[in-house]
Design a protein around this motif. Structure first.
Motif, PDB file in Angstrom:
ATOM      1  N   LEU A  66      -2.300   2.591 -11.346  1.00 35.73           N
ATOM      2  CA  LEU A  66      -2.925   3.823 -10.662  1.00 35.73           C
ATOM      3  C   LEU A  66      -4.600   4.043 -11.483  1.00 35.73           C
ATOM      4  CD1 LEU A  66      -0.658   6.677 -10.330  1.00 35.73           C
ATOM      5  CD2 LEU A  66      -1.632   5.271  -8.666  1.00 35.73           C
ATOM      6  N   THR A  67      -5.328   4.752 -10.442  1.00 38.56           N
ATOM      7  CA  THR A  67      -6.526   4.819 -11.372  1.00 38.56           C
ATOM      8  C   THR A  67      -6.366   6.291 -11.779  1.00 38.56           C
ATOM      9  OG1 THR A  67      -7.460   6.079  -9.336  1.00 38.56           O
ATOM     10  CG2 THR A  67      -8.107   3.832  -9.705  1.00 38.56           C
ATOM     11  N   GLU A 104      -2.341   5.312  -3.813  1.00 43.92           N
ATOM     12  CA  GLU A 104      -3.641   6.119  -3.829  1.00 43.92           C
ATOM     13  C   GLU A 104      -4.409   5.803  -2.266  1.00 43.92           C
ATOM     14  OE1 GLU A 104      -5.763   6.200  -7.434  1.00 43.92           O
ATOM     15  OE2 GLU A 104      -4.585   4.869  -8.049  1.00 43.92           O
ATOM     16  N   ALA A 105      -3.747   4.725  -1.557  1.00 41.19           N
ATOM     17  CA  ALA A 105      -4.448   4.148  -0.479  1.00 41.19           C
ATOM     18  C   ALA A 105      -4.850   5.013   0.536  1.00 41.19           C
ATOM     19  CB  ALA A 105      -3.751   3.035   0.334  1.00 41.19           C
ATOM     20  N   SER A 106      -6.182   4.975   1.190  1.00 46.83           N
ATOM     21  CA  SER A 106      -6.664   6.041   2.135  1.00 46.83           C
ATOM     22  C   SER A 106      -7.818   5.256   3.076  1.00 46.83           C
ATOM     23  CB  SER A 106      -7.299   7.259   1.373  1.00 46.83           C
ATOM     24  OG  SER A 106      -7.863   8.137   2.412  1.00 46.83           O
ATOM     25  N   HIS A 157     -11.994   4.527   2.890  1.00 50.09           N
ATOM     26  CA  HIS A 157     -12.332   3.059   2.355  1.00 50.09           C
ATOM     27  C   HIS A 157     -11.664   2.783   0.883  1.00 50.09           C
ATOM     28  CE1 HIS A 157     -14.969   1.587   5.560  1.00 50.09           C
ATOM     29  NE2 HIS A 157     -15.231   2.798   5.760  1.00 50.09           N
ATOM     30  N   LYS A 158     -10.645   3.429   0.591  1.00 53.42           N
ATOM     31  CA  LYS A 158      -9.593   3.213  -0.434  1.00 53.42           C
ATOM     32  C   LYS A 158      -8.513   2.483   0.035  1.00 53.42           C
ATOM     33  CE  LYS A 158     -10.838   7.238  -2.976  1.00 53.42           C
ATOM     34  NZ  LYS A 158     -10.104   8.369  -3.856  1.00 53.42           N
ATOM     35  N   ILE A 159      -8.570   0.962  -0.304  1.00 51.84           N
ATOM     36  CA  ILE A 159      -7.395   0.107   0.127  1.00 51.84           C
ATOM     37  C   ILE A 159      -6.521  -0.128  -1.072  1.00 51.84           C
ATOM     38  CG2 ILE A 159      -8.824  -0.526   2.420  1.00 51.84           C
ATOM     39  CD1 ILE A 159      -9.338  -3.285   0.800  1.00 51.84           C
ATOM     40  N   SER A 160      -5.441  -0.606  -0.762  1.00 47.73           N
ATOM     41  CA  SER A 160      -4.421  -1.106  -1.568  1.00 47.73           C
ATOM     42  C   SER A 160      -4.470  -2.283  -2.115  1.00 47.73           C
ATOM     43  CB  SER A 160      -3.022  -0.803  -1.037  1.00 47.73           C
ATOM     44  OG  SER A 160      -1.899  -1.455  -1.552  1.00 47.73           O
TER      45      SER A 160
END
Length: 157
Positions: free
Chosen positions: A7-8, A112-114, A118-121
């Protein structure tokens, strides 16, 4: 042992915040719902009681899931994010030659993907394809909408 979750820092804080809410607020709400439902009497025909117990089971299950995730977490700190190649925590500006447009993605752990942000796994088709590649390289990705070609323009923190 469960798989390690990467994780970040932001992702860790989000999971910890959810766990705190469920343990300290949601549990109390459900206990109150059960108390009220019990006051209605006969449990055999008490849909409020059944619903409250079902909700309690879901919340307790999610609490267990979060606690397990947090026991096996590895946090990527900002100073660990390399801009030499694409990795978790990096922001990647790509040119989508199929759509003829620039897109910036942040590569994150799976929880955390969303996509709308534009947060991609790192395990998504695009995230997986970009990992380890450098500025100037192109990758071909098979997506549900068809094959796309992405050229890596920049990698930042």
């Amino acid at each position: 042992m469960a798989n390690q979750l990467t994780l970040t820092k932001e992702g860790l804080e989000k999971l910890q915040s959810e766990l705190d809410y469920l343990k300290n607020e949601k549990r109390k709400e459900i206990v109150e719902s059960i108390r009220i439902a019990l006051s209605f009497g006969d449990l055999s025909e008490n849909s409020e009681y059944d619903e409250a117990k079902t909700q309690q089971a879901k919340v307790e299950g999610r609490i267990q899931e979060l606690e397990e995730m947090l026991r096996n977490v590895k946090v990527i700190e900002d100073d660990q994010i390399s801009t030499d190649s694409v990795n978790i925590g990096a922001k990647v500006l790509v040119f989508n030659s199929t759509k003829k447009m620039d897109v910036e993605y942040t590569i994150v752990g799976s929880t955390e993907a969303s996509p709308l942000q534009h947060k991609i796994s790192d395990v998504s088709p695009i995230g997986k394809a970009l990992l380890g590649h450098k500025v100037g390289e192109s990758v071909t990705v098979e997506t549900p909408a068809g094959e796309i070609v992405l050229e890596i323009m920049s990698i930042t923190k």
